[in-house]
Design a protein around this motif. Structure first.
Motif, PDB file in Angstrom:
ATOM      1  N   GLY A  25     -36.020 -24.799   8.378  1.00  0.00           N
ATOM      2  CA  GLY A  25     -34.974 -24.987   9.381  1.00  0.00           C
ATOM      3  C   GLY A  25     -34.974 -23.866  10.409  1.00  0.00           C
ATOM      4  N   SER A  26     -35.215 -22.659   9.950  1.00  0.00           N
ATOM      5  CA  SER A  26     -35.251 -21.543  10.891  1.00  0.00           C
ATOM      6  C   SER A  26     -36.479 -21.617  11.784  1.00  0.00           C
ATOM      7  N   ALA A  27     -37.591 -22.003  11.198  1.00  0.00           N
ATOM      8  CA  ALA A  27     -38.840 -22.034  11.974  1.00  0.00           C
ATOM      9  C   ALA A  27     -38.843 -23.167  12.998  1.00  0.00           C
ATOM     10  N   GLY A  29     -37.555 -25.250  15.707  1.00  0.00           N
ATOM     11  CA  GLY A  29     -36.489 -25.102  16.702  1.00  0.00           C
ATOM     12  C   GLY A  29     -36.981 -25.517  18.073  1.00  0.00           C
ATOM     13  N   LEU A  30     -36.352 -24.940  19.088  1.00  0.00           N
ATOM     14  CA  LEU A  30     -36.744 -25.311  20.450  1.00  0.00           C
ATOM     15  C   LEU A  30     -38.202 -24.964  20.727  1.00  0.00           C
ATOM     16  N   GLY A  31     -38.710 -23.968  20.015  1.00  0.00           N
ATOM     17  CA  GLY A  31     -40.112 -23.590  20.177  1.00  0.00           C
ATOM     18  C   GLY A  31     -41.048 -24.750  19.859  1.00  0.00           C
ATOM     19  N   LEU A 108     -30.994 -10.578  20.226  1.00  0.00           N
ATOM     20  CA  LEU A 108     -31.154 -10.892  21.656  1.00  0.00           C
ATOM     21  C   LEU A 108     -31.501 -12.375  21.839  1.00  0.00           C
ATOM     22  N   ILE A 109     -32.354 -12.889  20.965  1.00  0.00           N
ATOM     23  CA  ILE A 109     -32.751 -14.293  21.119  1.00  0.00           C
ATOM     24  C   ILE A 109     -31.529 -15.204  20.946  1.00  0.00           C
ATOM     25  N   VAL A 110     -30.699 -14.917  19.931  1.00  0.00           N
ATOM     26  CA  VAL A 110     -29.586 -15.842  19.686  1.00  0.00           C
ATOM     27  C   VAL A 110     -28.591 -15.830  20.851  1.00  0.00           C
ATOM     28  N   GLY A 255     -41.722 -11.415  12.963  1.00  0.00           N
ATOM     29  CA  GLY A 255     -41.476 -10.208  13.742  1.00  0.00           C
ATOM     30  C   GLY A 255     -40.058 -10.121  14.263  1.00  0.00           C
ATOM     31  N   ALA A 256     -39.132 -10.785  13.588  1.00  0.00           N
ATOM     32  CA  ALA A 256     -37.740 -10.740  14.027  1.00  0.00           C
ATOM     33  C   ALA A 256     -36.838 -10.389  12.846  1.00  0.00           C
ATOM     34  N   ALA A 257     -37.414  -9.794  11.810  1.00  0.00           N
ATOM     35  CA  ALA A 257     -36.694  -9.429  10.593  1.00  0.00           C
ATOM     36  C   ALA A 257     -36.053 -10.635   9.914  1.00  0.00           C
ATOM     37  N   THR A 350     -30.043 -24.791  13.053  1.00  0.00           N
ATOM     38  CA  THR A 350     -30.608 -24.115  11.874  1.00  0.00           C
ATOM     39  C   THR A 350     -31.392 -22.864  12.290  1.00  0.00           C
ATOM     40  N   SER A 351     -31.932 -22.844  13.514  1.00  0.00           N
ATOM     41  CA  SER A 351     -32.621 -21.642  13.981  1.00  0.00           C
ATOM     42  C   SER A 351     -31.621 -20.554  14.365  1.00  0.00           C
ATOM     43  N   ALA A 352     -30.527 -20.953  15.030  1.00  0.00           N
ATOM     44  CA  ALA A 352     -29.528 -19.965  15.444  1.00  0.00           C
ATOM     45  C   ALA A 352     -28.887 -19.306  14.227  1.00  0.00           C
ATOM     46  N   ALA A 354     -30.308 -18.699  11.420  1.00  0.00           N
ATOM     47  CA  ALA A 354     -31.264 -17.691  10.936  1.00  0.00           C
ATOM     48  C   ALA A 354     -31.275 -16.465  11.842  1.00  0.00           C
ATOM     49  N   LEU A 355     -31.205 -16.701  13.148  1.00  0.00           N
ATOM     50  CA  LEU A 355     -31.275 -15.587  14.096  1.00  0.00           C
ATOM     51  C   LEU A 355     -30.096 -14.636  13.943  1.00  0.00           C
ATOM     52  N   LEU A 356     -28.898 -15.190  13.736  1.00  0.00           N
ATOM     53  CA  LEU A 356     -27.721 -14.329  13.602  1.00  0.00           C
ATOM     54  C   LEU A 356     -27.626 -13.745  12.188  1.00  0.00           C
TER      55      LEU A 356
HETATM   56  N1  PHE Z   1     -38.690 -20.390  15.378  1.00  0.00           N
HETATM   57  C1  PHE Z   1     -37.590 -20.747  16.230  1.00  0.00           C
HETATM   58  C2  PHE Z   1     -38.057 -21.829  17.228  1.00  0.00           C
HETATM   59  O1  PHE Z   1     -39.170 -22.285  17.165  1.00  0.00           O
HETATM   60  C3  PHE Z   1     -37.027 -19.576  16.977  1.00  0.00           C
HETATM   61  C4  PHE Z   1     -36.792 -18.359  16.155  1.00  0.00           C
HETATM   62  C5  PHE Z   1     -37.441 -17.162  16.437  1.00  0.00           C
HETATM   63  C6  PHE Z   1     -35.931 -18.403  15.059  1.00  0.00           C
HETATM   64  C7  PHE Z   1     -37.250 -16.038  15.683  1.00  0.00           C
HETATM   65  C8  PHE Z   1     -35.724 -17.277  14.272  1.00  0.00           C
HETATM   66  C9  PHE Z   1     -36.381 -16.092  14.584  1.00  0.00           C
HETATM   67  O2  PHE Z   1     -37.319 -22.235  18.083  1.00  0.00           O
END
Ligand code: PHE
Length: 502
Positions: A25-27, A29-31, A108-110, A255-257, A350-352, A354-356
């Motif tokens: 779920g974290s992986a 995402g919008l990417g 920063l990403i979130v 690379g985002a802990a 689900t990505s947000a 994880a980010l927070l």
């Molecule tokens: N992997 C997520 C995406 O593809 C973005 C993300 C980056 C989530 C770093 C968590 C940490 O949108």
């Protein structure tokens, strides 16, 4: 061995499946939904995909394994884990710089991810109103209609620009999304993160498969397949590798802990290698499938395909301008358009979360904090950190308002203009570039070095339980040498040399 274990008062995942679902779920995402399909098609199709797969295999998976391993062995939170491991291995505490920078990157990403998710909420509303209104008037036959029937192409292409000129609305939607993220996080690992992934990810997959089938059947499947997969090796340049590495780190949340933090909730029994393989495979599959959900419907219209091909980086315009215009031209467009944005919302949420979570997990304290106190600290941490990310996000939202509509300060501000890499970028773009092209690869590189050199071979072996020594040696070579050198070169080239030459 007297190393830090997991457990103590740290909540653990309820099992392997729950952990994998949360990590996927974290992986995803919008990417995956927006960036990958476009970058792949634009950077050499099959040739890019080949480079991307190699990057995932030789850099992404080893670093993912490293993050889970460090997280589980160290425990607590990303910072606590690295600091404890550095101590038990007799290394300098200075290593904690990488989880700190990683947490900064996710935070920063979130702050802007939530603004973009707010745009998704807006489109859900617009599609829902469109389909709902028609349903009331015409009954179930409304579901067969194209989206926004009776409106012009310009009007549909204008939905996003119109939203951007309403900063108040953008900020309210951003607040709603952030509040949902904070609410879920405040409930903890099992009843928050895990429960959310358990509900949203299965629905996400059903929607993705449904949409892909619809798209392949009703759209221009052949053209999409050609665009995505025909290898064009002449497009393979130094910057292809750059894009592949950047995309791999962003997509796999490295690379985002972040994976490190999810690793701290892992139980001893869960096998890290096979879990990492599943997470990487699922993430890559979703990226590839998303291309097949997106491009057949875009290519069904010559005008839209010309637009997309002509643009050298349609980026978010692909999702928020081209996609709604495409659903306008398809039968069942309103139904599938709505489904598409709901799917994007679940992926983003689900990505947000994880980010927070990386910073919230730091706020709730190390694993020796008593559970009741930890739960309280988590609620306060989620509210404060989510609130801060929300405030920064207001700046991102205001940076998107056209100058012709209003001067918001942020829409006339290039905060990092002095640095070549960030020259001319507005607040949102500069923060995005800082987090994803500089911090994530840098942190990923140090993570690999830490796992390869600072952690003893015996500890790594005990943690990873490879079937034989040669597979372990392969992993160790990849994190010791291949990943740091490759990522280091990419960083040097992409963040320093190319911007200076430009
Ligand atoms: N992997 C997520 C995406 O593809 C973005 C993300 C980056 C989530 C770093 C968590 C940490 O949108």
């Amino acid at each position: 061995m007297a190393v830090a274990g997991t457990g103590q008062s740290n909540e653990n995942w309820s099992g392997r499946a729950a952990f994998i679902l949360a990590a996927v779920g974290s992986a995803v995402g919008l990417g995956n939904l927006v960036r990958f399909p476009y970058v792949a098609g634009d950077s050499g199709g099959g040739a890019f995909i080949f480079v991307y797969l190699a990057t995932i295999l030789f850099i992404g998976v080893p670093v993912l394994i490293a993050e889970f391993m460090i997280g589980r062995r160290g425990g607590g939170s990303a910072i606590a884990a690295v600091s404890r491991l550095a101590r038990t291995e007799g290394r300098t505490r200075a290593w904690v710089i990488f989880p700190i920078l990683g947490i900064l990157a996710s935070f920063l990403i979130v702050s802007y991810y939530s603004v973009l998710a707010g745009w998704i909420l807006h489109f859900i509303q617009v599609f829902a109103v469109d389909i709902g209104g028609r349903f009331v008037a015409e009954g179930p036959v409304a579901l067969t209609a194209p989206a926004f029937e009776g409106q012009s192409d310009e009007e549909i292409g204008g939905i996003l620009p119109k939203l951007l000129s309403q900063p108040g609305r953008m900020i309210v939607l951003h607040a709603l999304f952030m509040a949902a993220t904070v609410f879920i996080l405040s409930r903890g690992v099992k009843s928050g993160i895990e429960a959310a992934a358990n509900v949203m990810m299965p629905i996400f997959f059903v929607l993705l498969l449904g949409l892909t089938t619809f798209s392949l059947v009703t759209g221009e499947a052949m053209q999409a397949l050609t665009f995505l997969f025909t290898p064009d090796f002449s497009q393979l340049t130094g910057s292809t590798l750059l894009r592949a590495v950047g995309q791999a780190f962003f997509s796999l949340s490295l690379g985002a802990a972040m994976m490190l933090t999810y690793g701290t909730y892992l139980s001893r029994e869960t096998d890290i290698k096979s879990s990492s393989q599943i997470v990487a495979t699922a993430d890559t599959a979703v990226a590839l499938i998303a291309g097949l959900a997106l491009f057949p419907i875009v290519f069904a219209s010559p005008v839209l395909s010309a637009d997309v091909m002509g643009d050298n980086d349609p980026g978010l315009g692909l999702l928020f301008v081209t996609v709604p215009r495409a659903f306008h031209l398809m039968p069942f467009g309103s139904l599938f358009g709505l489904a598409f944005f709901v799917m994007a919302l679940f992926a983003a949420l689900t990505s947000a979360i994880a980010l927070l979570e990386t910073s919230v997990s730091w706020a709730d304290g190390d694993y020796d904090v008593p559970p009741a106190q930890k739960a309280r600290r988590r609620v306060i941490g989620a509210i404060c950190l989510g609130g801060l990310a929300f405030l920064i996000g207001i700046g991102h939202a205001l940076s998107q308002v056209p100058q012709t509509v209003a001067a918001t300060f942020f829409n006339d501000w290039s905060p990092l203009d002095a640095i070549p890499l960030f020259q001319g970028m507005n607040f949102l773009d500069a923060i995005d570039a800082l987090a994803t092209t500089v911090l994530q690869p840098f942190v990923g590189m140090i993570t690999a070095l830490f796992a390869g050199w600072a952690i003893s071979t015996s500890a790594a072996k005990e943690e990873l339980r490879f079937d034989n020594d040669s597979t372990f040696a392969l992993w160790q070579t990849l994190v010791r040498w291949v990943a740091p050198i490759a990522v280091g070169l990419v960083l040097l080239y992409g963040a320093i040399i190319v911007p200076l030459l430009d």
